[in-house]
Motif scaffolding. Structure first.
Motif, PDB file in Angstrom:
ATOM      1  N   GLN A 184       7.401   0.743 -12.432  1.00 53.21           N
ATOM      2  CA  GLN A 184       8.133  -0.623 -13.056  1.00 53.21           C
ATOM      3  C   GLN A 184       7.517  -2.315 -12.264  1.00 53.21           C
ATOM      4  OE1 GLN A 184      10.307  -1.190 -16.294  1.00 53.21           O
ATOM      5  NE2 GLN A 184       8.935   0.807 -15.939  1.00 53.21           N
ATOM      6  N   PRO A 185       6.871  -3.062 -12.934  1.00 50.29           N
ATOM      7  CA  PRO A 185       6.533  -4.211 -12.394  1.00 50.29           C
ATOM      8  C   PRO A 185       7.017  -4.479 -11.764  1.00 50.29           C
ATOM      9  CG  PRO A 185       5.849  -4.073 -14.716  1.00 50.29           C
ATOM     10  CD  PRO A 185       6.885  -2.854 -14.876  1.00 50.29           C
ATOM     11  N   GLU A 186       8.486  -4.860 -11.822  1.00 50.93           N
ATOM     12  CA  GLU A 186       9.154  -5.395 -11.177  1.00 50.93           C
ATOM     13  C   GLU A 186      10.505  -4.121 -10.309  1.00 50.93           C
ATOM     14  OE1 GLU A 186       8.382  -7.881  -8.591  1.00 50.93           O
ATOM     15  OE2 GLU A 186       6.396  -8.657 -10.057  1.00 50.93           O
ATOM     16  N   PRO A 187      11.035  -3.971  -8.926  1.00 51.78           N
ATOM     17  CA  PRO A 187       9.906  -4.026  -8.140  1.00 51.78           C
ATOM     18  C   PRO A 187       8.408  -3.274  -7.738  1.00 51.78           C
ATOM     19  CG  PRO A 187      11.907  -3.225  -7.761  1.00 51.78           C
ATOM     20  CD  PRO A 187      11.786  -2.851  -9.631  1.00 51.78           C
ATOM     21  N   ASN A 188       8.029  -3.498  -8.826  1.00 49.77           N
ATOM     22  CA  ASN A 188       6.747  -2.184  -8.438  1.00 49.77           C
ATOM     23  C   ASN A 188       7.224  -1.190  -7.962  1.00 49.77           C
ATOM     24  OD1 ASN A 188       4.330  -1.128  -8.328  1.00 49.77           O
ATOM     25  ND2 ASN A 188       3.917  -2.315  -6.354  1.00 49.77           N
ATOM     26  N   GLU A 189       8.258  -0.531  -7.928  1.00 52.78           N
ATOM     27  CA  GLU A 189       8.705   1.014  -8.182  1.00 52.78           C
ATOM     28  C   GLU A 189       9.030   1.649  -9.804  1.00 52.78           C
ATOM     29  OE1 GLU A 189       9.520   2.087  -5.603  1.00 52.78           O
ATOM     30  OE2 GLU A 189       8.897   0.142  -4.385  1.00 52.78           O
TER      31      GLU A 189
END
Length: 218
Positions: A193-198
């Motif tokens: 996921q782009p946010e939170p990059n996890e």
């Protein structure tokens, strides 16, 4: 080999017979909506994992699901260029997997002392261990491997975006990139996921919608 030949007979008598019209259509050309970049590992089967038919996925496989950075001379880049520029795929998935041998080798470079070509290839994931340590700190060996596999997916997505034709397609809104990991033992798929990059379960990823009534999910 006997198992493979027997499999051909079974394919012709079952799958081909059931989908003869599909194969007749595919014989005239292909228009896959998705490119799937994953590892050569024999335990990873993109069509099986995604329930895809022939013609749905344009597949690129190599050790460690890697994309050379700004390299216009490699087979990988040529294949990606064809997918984006000629086939006009709308999605590219980079999919790592659990217990990846290439990522194990990045954690133990000495294991490639007798495999010079492999060692050279692994330069496409250069600094992935250092990046993982900066992001997560020191971890147990088992957890470190899991995190390196995830970090390599992030890195390969960056390498994809370093290719001019990919960057142009993204800017024009005709291409989307996806980072996945596949757990062989559990059959689970996670999505970056782009946010939170996890990474989260692909079913919890906001950009995907799943019809649970047809997917057999509870």
């Amino acid at each position: 080999m006997q198992k493979l030949v027997q499999g051909i007979r079974q394919f012709q008598q079952t799958e081909y017979s059931r989908k003869e019209s599909l194969f007749a259509e595919l014989a005239t050309g292909q228009a896959p909506p998705t490119m799937f970049i994953t590892c050569s590992d024999s335990r990873v089967d993109p069509n099986l994992i995604t329930g895809s038919d022939p013609g749905d996925l344009f597949v690129l496989r190599n050790a460690g699901n890697m994309i050379p950075y700004q390299d216009a001379a490699s087979g990988e880049v040529a294949t990606i260029e064809y997918a984006v520029q000629a086939l006009n795929v709308q999605h590219i998935v980079v999919c790592g997997h659990s217990q990846c041998g290439a990522m194990k080798a990045t954690l133990d470079p000495a294991s490639c002392n007798s495999l010079p070509s492999v060692a050279e290839w692994l330069k496409n994931s250069k600094d992935v261990v250092q990046r993982t340590t900066r992001r997560h700190g020191e971890q147990s060996p088992e957890r470190m491997l899991e995190l390196v596999i995830q970090e390599n997916v992030r890195m390969q997505l960056e390498n994809l975006q370093s290719l001019e034709f990919v960057a142009a397609a993204l800017a024009e809104g005709r291409l989307q990139l996806h980072g996945w990991t596949y757990d062989i033992g559990k059959g689970a798929v996670e999505s970056l996921q782009p946010e939170p990059n996890e990474f989260v379960s692909v079913f919890d990823a906001g950009q995907y919608q799943v019809d649970e009534s047809t997917a057999g999910l509870s």
